[in-house]
Design a protein around this motif. Structure first.
Motif, short mmCIF file in Angstrom:
data_model
loop_
_atom_site.label_atom_id
_atom_site.label_comp_id
_atom_site.label_asym_id
_atom_site.label_seq_id
_atom_site.Cartn_x
_atom_site.Cartn_y
_atom_site.Cartn_z
N THR A 217 0.85 -1.20 0.00
CA THR A 217 0.00 0.00 0.00
C THR A 217 0.88 1.24 0.00
N GLU A 218 0.28 2.36 -0.38
CA GLU A 218 0.99 3.62 -0.36
C GLU A 218 1.37 3.99 1.07
N ARG A 219 0.50 3.67 1.99
CA ARG A 219 0.79 3.95 3.40
C ARG A 219 2.04 3.19 3.86
N ASP A 220 2.15 1.94 3.44
CA ASP A 220 3.33 1.15 3.80
C ASP A 220 4.60 1.80 3.24
N LEU A 236 6.58 11.36 -2.40
CA LEU A 236 6.04 11.48 -3.75
C LEU A 236 4.56 11.11 -3.71
N VAL A 237 3.69 12.04 -4.11
CA VAL A 237 2.26 11.85 -3.84
C VAL A 237 1.39 11.67 -5.08
N ASP A 238 1.99 11.42 -6.24
CA ASP A 238 1.13 11.30 -7.43
C ASP A 238 1.21 9.92 -8.09
N VAL A 242 -3.76 11.81 -5.80
CA VAL A 242 -2.97 12.82 -5.09
C VAL A 242 -3.60 13.20 -3.76
N ALA A 243 -4.88 13.48 -3.77
CA ALA A 243 -5.53 13.92 -2.53
C ALA A 243 -5.42 12.86 -1.44
N GLU A 244 -5.66 11.60 -1.80
CA GLU A 244 -5.55 10.53 -0.82
C GLU A 244 -4.11 10.39 -0.34
N ALA A 245 -3.15 10.55 -1.25
CA ALA A 245 -1.74 10.42 -0.88
C ALA A 245 -1.32 11.52 0.08
N VAL A 246 -1.77 12.74 -0.14
CA VAL A 246 -1.42 13.85 0.75
C VAL A 246 -1.99 13.58 2.14
N ARG A 247 -3.23 13.12 2.19
CA ARG A 247 -3.84 12.81 3.48
C ARG A 247 -3.04 11.73 4.21
N THR A 248 -2.68 10.69 3.49
CA THR A 248 -1.92 9.59 4.08
C THR A 248 -0.53 10.06 4.52
N GLN A 277 -4.93 21.62 0.87
CA GLN A 277 -5.13 20.41 1.67
C GLN A 277 -4.11 20.31 2.79
N LEU A 278 -2.84 20.60 2.50
CA LEU A 278 -1.81 20.56 3.53
C LEU A 278 -2.13 21.53 4.66
N ASP A 279 -2.54 22.72 4.31
CA ASP A 279 -2.86 23.72 5.33
C ASP A 279 -4.04 23.27 6.19
N GLU A 280 -5.04 22.68 5.55
CA GLU A 280 -6.21 22.20 6.30
C GLU A 280 -5.85 21.07 7.24
N LEU A 281 -4.82 20.29 6.87
CA LEU A 281 -4.38 19.17 7.70
C LEU A 281 -3.36 19.60 8.75
N GLY A 282 -3.05 20.89 8.80
CA GLY A 282 -2.13 21.41 9.79
C GLY A 282 -0.67 21.36 9.39
#
Length: 448
Positions: A217-220, A236-238, A242-248, A277-282
């Motif tokens: 998985t990308e998380r791994d 690398l998030v793409d 992309v959105a899911e990768a940034v969150r993870t 998205q990064l800003d919203e996630l802190g």
């Protein structure tokens, strides 16, 4: 800097065969004719800049100094020339003792140049100077082309750092030279470890899509990278979404995540979405690095995007469409005889087709306007006008065969940034145009 500056051992091979065969056949003929020892002056210049470019950048000078110093016809080289019957035995005997004992003057590395600028001047006997033509041109043409592209990209990027990452897009040795030239032109780092080893350029690197695909998985993948390299790494998030990768990525590394890299898609649009998205996630301090076949125009188009750094590969190492600076190495003066006291006489090619040149040993100076901004490149023969005496551009690089002017690469890089800042503002325009400074010729009769 070079490896010697770092205190590292390096086996430096002879550069004597980085040449064209006709250099040696001309030598043989000149030796037989009795003209080989005539004092001669060769100059490196370009008749024009690549189409649309406003200025050129002198790069590769330090490599030229190394190449001249290591231009030696050792036993292996002599054996090759003998086996192929390239030249006769008398010429081989002469080559076996070759050492450049002349003088080299030139624009300091990192300077800018324009059509007709005498970028480098090589003086000595015809025999010792003519042999250096190809190696000097191959270095200066390649490195100056890359540095000019890098300078345009650096100008377009403003204060945002640039990463050189083109090693896989060119010859492995060209990649090292390209990384060096890019650093001269304003890049901050390279991904090429050989360039870091050889020249002390800062190196960077994290992971590619293959690393993400390796894991279940990308998380791994993200967890493995963060565990190994720390929270300050660049993820690398793409690879997938992309959105899911940034969150993870933020979940795995926390808001201390160093950076994310975007390597595909509409970079302007994606960068804005990722920043939000990064800003919203802190993760407000997490940087955004963009790659994906960038050139100076793409970099300029991202000026309003929330991008923190750019990685550039293919377009940089190919000169962004202009892989050579079209420099030439021409005999401009030679002595009337072999007598060391014989006066020099100007010589020049006068053929049709736009390949004429101006004879005589030349000086160069840059005239400034009342605000201290460069307004003209002045090239002349004979005495230097008093008002330009303090503005001369050429410096001694080699004297009597001894190298005088090796410089740390950071000094060269800083010089280029300062010189570029002293040009008219139009120098940084990416739109096609004429050289930002005109070249003015001043010819005063003299004995040269």
């Amino acid at each position: 800097m070079n490896t010697a500056d770092l205190g590292l051992p390096v086996d430096v091979p002879s550069t004597a065969l980085f040449t064209d065969q006709y250099e040696l056949t001309m030598l043989q003929a000149a030796l037989k004719a009795g003209t080989a020892e005539r004092r001669s002056v060769f100059e490196v210049f370009t008749r024009r800049l690549p189409e649309g470019r406003r200025y050129g950048v002198v790069a590769g000078t330090g490599r030229v100094l190394d190449a001249v110093e290591n231009f030696r016809f050792d036993a292996g080289v002599i054996g090759f020339l003998r086996e192929r019957e390239i030249v006769d035995e008398a010429t081989l005997d002469w080559l076996a003792g070759y050492r450049f004992t002349g003088d080299v003057l030139g624009y300091p590395e990192g300077e800018v140049y324009f059509p007709g600028s005498p970028i480098m001047r090589v003086e000595g006997s015809f025999a010792e100077c003519v042999l250096l033509e190809t190696v000097i041109l191959s270095i200066l043409n390649h490195d100056s082309a890359i540095a000019a592209a890098a300078s345009r990209m650096s100008s377009a990027a403003g204060t945002r750092p640039l990463i050189e990452m083109g090693a896989r897009r060119t010859h492995e040795l060209s990649a090292v030279a390209a990384a060096r030239a890019a650093y001269v032109g304003g890049f901050a780092t390279t991904s090429d470890l050989a360039a870091g080893f050889r020249y002390g350029i800062p190196t960077v690197g994290t992971s590619a899509h293959a690393f993400t695909l390796l894991h279940d998985t990308e998380r791994d993948a993200f967890r493995a990278q963060v565990d190994a390299l720390g929270r300050g790494t660049t993820l690398l998030v793409d690879t997938y979404d992309v959105a899911e990768a940034v969150r993870t990525a933020v979940e795995v590394a926390g808001p201390e995540l160093g950076a994310v890299r975007i390597d595909s898609g509409d970079l302007l649009l994606v960068a804005h979405r990722v920043r939000q998205q990064l800003d919203e996630l802190g993760a407000t301090d997490t940087k955004i690095v963009v790659t994906s076949d960038l050139d100076e125009y793409a970099i300029a188009s991202l000026a309003a995007a929330p991008v923190d750094a750019y990685g550039v590969g293919t377009q940089l190492v190919t000169g962004s469409g202009h892989p050579t600076a079209s420099m030439v190495y021409k005999l401009v003066a030679r002595a009337e005889s072999d007598d060391p006291r014989a006066p020099l006489v100007p010589v020049a090619k006068k053929s049709s087709g736009g390949k004429t040149s101006i004879g005589g040993r030349k000086w160069a100076a840059r005239r400034l306007d009342e605000d201290g901004v460069a307004e003209a490149e002045v090239v002349g023969t004979g005495p230097v006008p008093a008002e330009l005496a303090g503005r001369q551009l050429q410096v001694e690089l080699i004297k009597g065969g001894e190298v005088l002017a090796r410089e740390p690469l950071d000094v060269v890089r800083d010089r280029h940034i300062a010189v570029r800042a002293g040009l008219p503002l139009s120098a940084t325009q990416l739109s096609r145009g004429e050289p930002v400074l005109p070249t003015e010729y001043v010819q005063v009769p003299s004995g040269n």
